[in-house]
Every structure is written in structure tokens, then in C-alpha cells.
Design an enzyme around this catalytic site. Structure first.
Site, PDB file in Angstrom:
ATOM      1  N   ASP A  95     101.303  74.319  23.563  1.00 23.17           N
ATOM      2  CA  ASP A  95      99.923  75.176  23.320  1.00 23.17           C
ATOM      3  C   ASP A  95     100.409  76.231  22.793  1.00 23.17           C
ATOM      4  OD1 ASP A  95      96.897  74.705  24.422  1.00 23.17           O
ATOM      5  OD2 ASP A  95      97.363  76.854  24.120  1.00 23.17           O
TER       6      ASP A  95
ATOM      7  N   LYS B 228      98.299  80.431  28.892  1.00 23.86           N
ATOM      8  CA  LYS B 228      98.220  78.917  29.633  1.00 23.86           C
ATOM      9  C   LYS B 228      99.720  78.332  29.859  1.00 23.86           C
ATOM     10  CE  LYS B 228      95.075  76.257  27.591  1.00 23.86           C
ATOM     11  NZ  LYS B 228      94.367  75.510  26.860  1.00 23.86           N
TER      12      LYS B 228
ATOM     13  N   THR C  19      87.890  70.362  18.828  1.00 26.00           N
ATOM     14  CA  THR C  19      87.132  69.837  17.668  1.00 26.00           C
ATOM     15  C   THR C  19      85.667  70.348  18.115  1.00 26.00           C
ATOM     16  OG1 THR C  19      86.762  67.498  18.215  1.00 26.00           O
ATOM     17  CG2 THR C  19      88.523  68.148  16.876  1.00 26.00           C
TER      18      THR C  19
ATOM     19  N   GLU D   9      90.428  59.137  23.019  1.00 23.81           N
ATOM     20  CA  GLU D   9      90.247  59.160  24.381  1.00 23.81           C
ATOM     21  C   GLU D   9      88.799  58.746  24.896  1.00 23.81           C
ATOM     22  OE1 GLU D   9      88.580  61.446  26.293  1.00 23.81           O
ATOM     23  OE2 GLU D   9      87.794  62.757  24.668  1.00 23.81           O
ATOM     24  N   PHE D  10      88.822  58.048  25.930  1.00 22.95           N
ATOM     25  CA  PHE D  10      87.564  57.778  26.797  1.00 22.95           C
ATOM     26  C   PHE D  10      87.545  58.185  28.194  1.00 22.95           C
ATOM     27  CE2 PHE D  10      88.350  54.614  23.180  1.00 22.95           C
ATOM     28  CZ  PHE D  10      87.278  54.910  22.651  1.00 22.95           C
TER      29      PHE D  10
ATOM     30  N   ASN E   1      80.314  57.189  22.562  1.00 24.80           N
ATOM     31  CA  ASN E   1      79.488  58.518  22.798  1.00 24.80           C
ATOM     32  C   ASN E   1      78.034  58.348  22.719  1.00 24.80           C
ATOM     33  OD1 ASN E   1      81.738  59.237  24.330  1.00 24.80           O
ATOM     34  ND2 ASN E   1      82.152  60.837  23.292  1.00 24.80           N
TER      35      ASN E   1
ATOM     36  N   ALA F 111      68.158  58.943  35.461  1.00 26.39           N
ATOM     37  CA  ALA F 111      67.219  60.026  35.030  1.00 26.39           C
ATOM     38  C   ALA F 111      67.624  61.495  35.520  1.00 26.39           C
ATOM     39  CB  ALA F 111      65.802  59.593  35.418  1.00 26.39           C
TER      40      ALA F 111
ATOM     41  N   CYS G 214      81.649  66.432  25.507  1.00 23.56           N
ATOM     42  CA  CYS G 214      81.634  65.191  24.325  1.00 23.56           C
ATOM     43  C   CYS G 214      80.238  65.042  23.821  1.00 23.56           C
ATOM     44  CB  CYS G 214      82.315  64.140  25.153  1.00 23.56           C
ATOM     45  SG  CYS G 214      84.066  64.420  25.472  1.00 23.56           S
TER      46      CYS G 214
ATOM     47  N   LYS H 102      78.326  68.418  35.388  1.00 24.36           N
ATOM     48  CA  LYS H 102      78.421  67.039  36.034  1.00 24.36           C
ATOM     49  C   LYS H 102      79.204  67.734  37.445  1.00 24.36           C
ATOM     50  CE  LYS H 102      81.171  63.694  35.016  1.00 24.36           C
ATOM     51  NZ  LYS H 102      81.842  62.636  34.497  1.00 24.36           N
TER      52      LYS H 102
END
Length: 440
Positions: A30, A35, A86, A151-152, A211, A255, A263, A324
Site C-alpha cells: 500500500d 496504514k 474505484t 470479488e463477491f 450487484n 424491506a 459496492c 449494515k
């Protein structure tokens, strides 16, 4: 294998440590020296359950290290992953690929023997072609194969997702990369995880399409929730009823206040912009983006209505600030727009989140922060649940009523039943459910 991961953010760090845990030798690189220093001290810059221990175990085993030295790392590697950010480009919504292209140039300068360059970052269709062009232009002698490997990973469950994936997508135009990538993922391949090889452009589109479809599914059930409120139906029963259909499935049919995170917001926007550029607009996705943007402030107005319509001078406690649970990620969190809406209407806001308050301070102005849910609720005219952290699922309503100025609960995640809240004397508002519906 010897792997270099360019970028030690969320995707790079999780992917790097999981590859190391498979037995590969991994160097995470990096540009941010602070970091890297923190990682070398064992300090993890993001909150992800299980990540800190996994990093410590693999550093101790000698399979994982951190550095700012791109040259040495790339020169010694069989595979170099690009896992840089990105973000949405300011002004037009396209993905900002400047970090990807800068990484490609730097890799090209330092590759030695045959090397597979893998784009792990989420990138629009055709990015791999441009990465390959940049590498050839920067170093015509470079012997490389450029691969797409999206990636997922779900934040909060990223390690599990990486080690037990639904599928591994690898897009390549150079067959020499097939054996290398199969070896990289050998532990998963041996466990019969689906390894899907496609063309590079197909792989890039798969990520965006996945996505976008999930974002559309969330937006669909949110619109159904609004309709349920008008006609007296229960969105949770609707969700269950359609989710049992194998063609639809139950996931992402909950809901709430809209999607956020690192993402869905940027990827849906980038896909829509890419489609426009190719004169093949994706109207469903464009509408999904618009509906989701509007929904967040609509949830703020829902709180205002639940409080009687005039909240000037009143106090609102907001539980959950991250987009989340089980993450500290504030990117495009619904809480940001909801709080802004409440402030615009004249309310003062106190927030609490188990992990996200440090990051929240960077993006939300003029709110107070509490040390726990009850401190946030003290003296409040309403309590709003925005993020469904587990610790908010068993609140002491008798205690809350004794410390709040007014017993008003707005549950934007539907984690409570009306009857269990109402019996404590609370006025209860949820999403897409009749106020008296206790069938669940």
C-alpha cells in the site's frame, strides 16, 4: 505461490490474508505508509469479524507481510493482484480508474519473469484491455497475462464468503493464465467450489450485473413495502411468500431504508454510465438508483410523521449508523441522509453505533455521539433503529420508556413486533407492516 496484493484496503486485505491462509506467500502493498506501519503492528484498519486473528496467525506463520515496496514485491511474484479503490468519479458517476491504471504502470515497470496481473477491483467492461495496453506501453518487454477476477465479498461475512464462495469467476484472454489461476484457488477448487472461466470482458460484466440485480431486488421489496402500507398488507409475509419460489429466492428481500455501502451505490451508477456510453441503456438499473437515492430521505420524513409532523426543537436518538451491521463502513449509509433530513426539519440528533462512530464523525456533522443505546435515548422524543445490530434486537423497553421524553419507536429494519413494543406504551412505526399486524 508468491502473490502480491496491490492495495491493502477492504478487498486487498481480506483477499490477501485468505490467500495466505490457503498456504500461499502473500505480500500486501500500500502507498499509505501509516496504514502499513499499523498493519505491521497488528492494527487492522477496518472492522471485519475474524480478520484481526487471521492476520495475526498468518503473519506469525510467515506467509503474510506488509510493505510499501512495490518494486521488490512485484519482481518476486508469480501473480500480482490489483485491489485498489474505484470510487465514483466526481461529476459524472463513472468509476474512477486512476488508481487501477497507476498500479498497472507501476507493476509493468517491475515485472521480471512471466507474471499474471489480476484485476480484483470492481471495474467497468474493457478495463482489462486498457490495463494490458498500459503494461505493453510502459514495458514492451513485459511477459504478462492480464486477468479479471472480481470479488463477491459481503462486508461482515467476507472471510466466510472468500473461503466458501458461491463461485469463482476468472476472465482471461491468455490461456497461460488458466493453470496459474487454478493453482491460486486450488484449495477451493479441490473443495468443488465452482470455478467459472470466461472471457475477460464477460467477467467484468458479471460483477456489475450481480450487484445491480441484488440492488434491484432490494429496491423492489422496498417499493412493495410502500404499497403494503397503503393497502394494509404485511411486507414480511409478502417477502416470505415470493421468496419461497425457487425462481426468486428469499435473500435480499428485506424491506428497509435503502441500500448503501462500498459496492451497490457506485456499481449500479457505473453500470448505468457504461451502458449509456455503449448506447445500450439499462433503464431498470437507472430507476433503481433513483428510487434508492430518494428512499433514504423518505425514511427521514417517515420519522418526522411518526413524531407528529413537527419536530423542530425535538430530540431524536438514532441507533445504527453504518450501512449494515458487523462493519464500520459509513459509505452511502442510509443513516447519513436520514439524519440530514431530521436536522433539516429542526431536530437535534444523538447517534450510537457499536463500531462506526469514528467513521461517522467524518461524514455526519452536528450530532452528538452516545456510549450506548440507552445513553442515546435519554431525553429523546423518538428512537429510530436504522441498522440492525444484534445488540438492538433485545432492548429493555421499560427502561427506555423511563428515560425517554416521549415513547416513540421507529423501526426501519422491522426487528420488532408491534404487540411487544406497544405493551410497554410505545407508539411503534415499522416499514411495510400494518401497525396492528402481529401475525409474525
Amino acid at each position: 505461490m508468491r502473490i502480491t496484493m496491490i492495495g491493502s484496503g477492504y478487498v486487498g486485505l481480506v483477499s490477501g490474508v485468505c490467500f495466505a491462509d490457503f498456504g500461499h506467500d502473500v505480500i500486501c502493498v500500500d502507498k499509505d505508509a501509516n496504514k502499513i506501519d499499523a498493519l505491521q503492528r497488528g492494527e487492522i484498519p477496518i472492522f471485519e469479524p475474524g480478520l484481526e486473528q487471521l492476520v495475526a496467525d498468518n503473519v506469525r506463520a510467515g506467509r503474510l507481510s506488509f510493505t510499501t515496496d512495490v518494486e521488490t514485491s512485484v519482481a518476486a511474484s508469480d501473480v500480482v493482484f490489483i485491489a485498489v479503490g474505484t470510487p465514483s468519479r466526481r461529476g459524472d458517476g463513472h468509476a474512477d480508474l486512476s488508481y487501477v491504471y497507476a498500479a498497472a504502470r507501476e507493476i509493468a515497470e517491475h515485472v521480471k519473469d512471466f507474471t499474471v496481473i489480476v484485476t480484483k477491483s470492481t471495474v467497468p467492461v474493457g478495463t482489462g484491455d486498457e490495463v494490458e495496453r498500459i503494461v505493453r506501453e510502459t514495458n514492451p518487454q513485459a511477459d504478462v497475462a492480464v486477468v479479471s477476477n472480481p470479488e463477491f465479498l459481503r462486508e461482515g461475512a467476507a472471510i466466510e464468503d472468500f473461503k466458501r464462495p458461491d463461485r469463482i469467476v476468472i476472465g482471461l484472454n491468455d490461456e497461460r493464465a488458466r493453470g496459474v489461476m487454478t493453482e491460486v484457488y486450488r484449495p477451493l477448487y479441490l473443495n468443488q467450489a465452482p470455478l467459472l472461466f470466461t472471457s475477460r470482458r464477460t467477467s467484468e460484466l458479471i460483477k456489475y450485473a450481480a450487484n445491480a440485480f441484488l440492488a434491484m431486488k432490494i429496491t423492489f421489496i422496498n417499493e412493495m413495502a410502500d404499497l403494503c402500507e397503503k393497502v394494509g398488507a404485511n411486507v414480511q409475509e409478502v417477502s416470505r411468500g415470493i421468496g419461497l419460489d425457487g425462481r426468486i429466492g428469499s435473500k435480499f428481500l428485506h424491506a428497509g431504508p435503502g441500500y448503501g455501502g462500498s459496492c451497490f451505490p457506485k456499481d449500479t451508477l457505473a453500470l448505468a454510465k457504461t451502458a449509456q456510453d455503449y448506447d445500450s441503456p439499462v433503464r431498470l438499473i437507472e430507476t433503481t438508483v433513483s428510487i434508492n437515492d430518494n428512499r433514504k430521505r423518505a425514511m427521514g420524513r417517515k420519522v418526522v410523521t411518526a413524531m407528529g409532523g413537527d419536530i423542530r426543537g425535538k430530540s431524536v436518538a438514532v441507533l445504527g449508523l453504518t450501512f449494515k451491521p458487523n462493519t464500520d463502513d459509513m459509505r452511502d449509509s442510509p443513516a447519513i441522509s436520514i439524519i440530514q433530513t431530521l436536522q433539516d426539519a429542526g431536530a437535534t440528533v444523538t447517534g450510537y453505533d457499536p463500531e462506526g462512530m469514528e467513521n461517522a464523525r467524518q461524514v455526519i456533522d452536528n450530532i452528538a455521539y452516545a456510549e450506548d443505546a440507552y445513553s442515546a435515548a435519554r431525553g429523546a422524543d423518538a428512537l429510530v433503529i436504522v441498522t440492525e445490530w444484534n445488540q438492538f434486537r433485545a432492548l429493555d423497553f421499560a427502561r427506555l420508556k423511563s428515560i425517554m421524553k416521549a415513547p416513540v419507536l421507529v423501526d426501519l429494519r422491522n426487528i420488532y413486533r408491534h404487540d411487544e413494543v406497544a405493551k410497554h406504551g410505545f407508539a411503534y412505526t415499522s416499514v411495510g407492516r400494518p401497525s396492528s399486524d402481529d401475525t409474525l
